[in-house]
Scaffold this active site. Sequence first.
Site, PDB file in Angstrom:
ATOM      1  N   HIS A  63       0.817  -1.208   0.000  1.00  0.00           N
ATOM      2  CA  HIS A  63       0.000   0.000   0.000  1.00  0.00           C
ATOM      3  C   HIS A  63       0.852   1.261   0.000  1.00  0.00           C
ATOM      4  O   HIS A  63       0.457   2.281  -0.576  1.00  0.00           O
ATOM      5  CB  HIS A  63      -0.941  -0.006   1.213  1.00  0.00           C
ATOM      6  CG  HIS A  63      -2.117  -0.910   1.032  1.00  0.00           C
ATOM      7  ND1 HIS A  63      -3.349  -0.670   1.593  1.00  0.00           N
ATOM      8  CD2 HIS A  63      -2.259  -2.063   0.336  1.00  0.00           C
ATOM      9  CE1 HIS A  63      -4.192  -1.625   1.255  1.00  0.00           C
ATOM     10  NE2 HIS A  63      -3.540  -2.485   0.497  1.00  0.00           N
ATOM     11  N   ASP A  64       2.016   1.207   0.638  1.00  0.00           N
ATOM     12  CA  ASP A  64       2.910   2.361   0.595  1.00  0.00           C
ATOM     13  C   ASP A  64       3.408   2.606  -0.821  1.00  0.00           C
ATOM     14  O   ASP A  64       3.366   3.737  -1.318  1.00  0.00           O
ATOM     15  CB  ASP A  64       4.098   2.142   1.536  1.00  0.00           C
ATOM     16  CG  ASP A  64       5.049   3.333   1.541  1.00  0.00           C
ATOM     17  OD1 ASP A  64       4.565   4.475   1.691  1.00  0.00           O
ATOM     18  OD2 ASP A  64       6.268   3.133   1.385  1.00  0.00           O
ATOM     19  N   ASN A  91      -7.164   1.834   3.742  1.00  0.00           N
ATOM     20  CA  ASN A  91      -6.294   1.655   4.903  1.00  0.00           C
ATOM     21  C   ASN A  91      -7.100   1.768   6.194  1.00  0.00           C
ATOM     22  O   ASN A  91      -7.738   0.815   6.607  1.00  0.00           O
ATOM     23  CB  ASN A  91      -5.150   2.667   4.850  1.00  0.00           C
ATOM     24  CG  ASN A  91      -4.245   2.438   3.650  1.00  0.00           C
ATOM     25  OD1 ASN A  91      -3.967   1.310   3.267  1.00  0.00           O
ATOM     26  ND2 ASN A  91      -3.783   3.506   3.036  1.00  0.00           N
ATOM     27  N   HIS A 189      -1.848 -12.917  -1.024  1.00  0.00           N
ATOM     28  CA  HIS A 189      -3.122 -13.185  -0.358  1.00  0.00           C
ATOM     29  C   HIS A 189      -3.195 -14.605   0.189  1.00  0.00           C
ATOM     30  O   HIS A 189      -4.211 -14.995   0.753  1.00  0.00           O
ATOM     31  CB  HIS A 189      -4.293 -12.933  -1.312  1.00  0.00           C
ATOM     32  CG  HIS A 189      -4.522 -11.489  -1.598  1.00  0.00           C
ATOM     33  ND1 HIS A 189      -5.397 -11.047  -2.568  1.00  0.00           N
ATOM     34  CD2 HIS A 189      -3.992 -10.366  -1.042  1.00  0.00           C
ATOM     35  CE1 HIS A 189      -5.380  -9.725  -2.606  1.00  0.00           C
ATOM     36  NE2 HIS A 189      -4.532  -9.289  -1.689  1.00  0.00           N
ATOM     37  N   ASP A 252       2.527 -20.354   0.768  1.00  0.00           N
ATOM     38  CA  ASP A 252       2.460 -21.541  -0.089  1.00  0.00           C
ATOM     39  C   ASP A 252       1.572 -21.239  -1.286  1.00  0.00           C
ATOM     40  O   ASP A 252       1.053 -20.131  -1.423  1.00  0.00           O
ATOM     41  CB  ASP A 252       1.965 -22.766   0.687  1.00  0.00           C
ATOM     42  CG  ASP A 252       0.558 -22.601   1.258  1.00  0.00           C
ATOM     43  OD1 ASP A 252      -0.213 -21.762   0.727  1.00  0.00           O
ATOM     44  OD2 ASP A 252       0.217 -23.310   2.212  1.00  0.00           O
TER      45      ASP A 252
END
Length: 326
Positions: A63-64, A91, A189, A252
């Site tokens: 996000h930065d 955020n 994710h 994984d």
Amino acid sequence: MLLKLTLVMMMACITSSHIEATLQVGFYRDKCPFAEAIIKDVVKKSFIINQGIAPGIVRLQFHDCFVRGCDGSILLDSTPINQAEKDGPPNGITIRGLEVIDIAKARLEAVCKGVVSCADILAFAARDSVVLTGGLYWDVAAGRRDGRISRASETVDIPSPSFNLNQIIQSFANKGLTQGDMVALLGAHTIGRSHCFSFTDRLYNYSTRMMQDPNLNPYYAELLKQRCPRVLPQILNETLVVFMNQSPYLIDQSYYENLFEHAGLFISDQALLDSQTTSQQAAIYAANGLAWEVDFVKAMINLSQIQVLTGNQGEIRANCRVINPY
């Protein structure tokens, strides 16, 4: 295990020879020799207390870098006259790991005052977080400087979980990242969690014609509904979370396996199967976790070099939450 160690050594060689000229591996070797060790120690101790810190820091880095580049601007606090990135969507209440960066910065300032930037601390911490969750190690090229501007209005640059494939490809392309980088980076994710409000439209308000996303595995949808009821008090809507997949603290290939079961949590996740090219790449990763981990490292390196400030640009903040006084 031997194969993975060999790959770690290979990645060290790759990352040492494919970095921007403005950033350097070993940047703090003479300036602050124990910088990386201090950051690693802080991240590891935080991880022992709360494993969710690791995916939180990886997301913080992402996000930065998507807003004004990798300049640590997401770490700045809002002021009475400016709402900062950390308080803008998406955020706000969802970001984690800020206190870890604060602790690392305080320890570094005690031994190397004014030397290590907050942006570099975040880059090292993201690498260490990946390693702590079982991912491959890589050498982080450093020399970033900290930005002095942070605006909540600019967080629109961060890809939305409701993006379709074309939108998310374009979002990454706007930052100089390839379609291949995008497919590999979304694999992050595989760790972490999501707040219910980030995906409940798929369950209850998909379109004017149907309540539930037909591309969502019905069994998986029912599990999500149990965790995220349709009508929630505001306080619960802001606190209820689900794990991104079945192994939320382990790097994984299960993220990619889940896509082929139509169990990607976000619309933007499942969208990877909407083109032959991205679907084929996802299939390779689903079948070969090490192939993904190697590509993920390369993509993380590319991500960490977006619009970096170097040389005399920006500053080295004394406190990651506030800009230095002039």
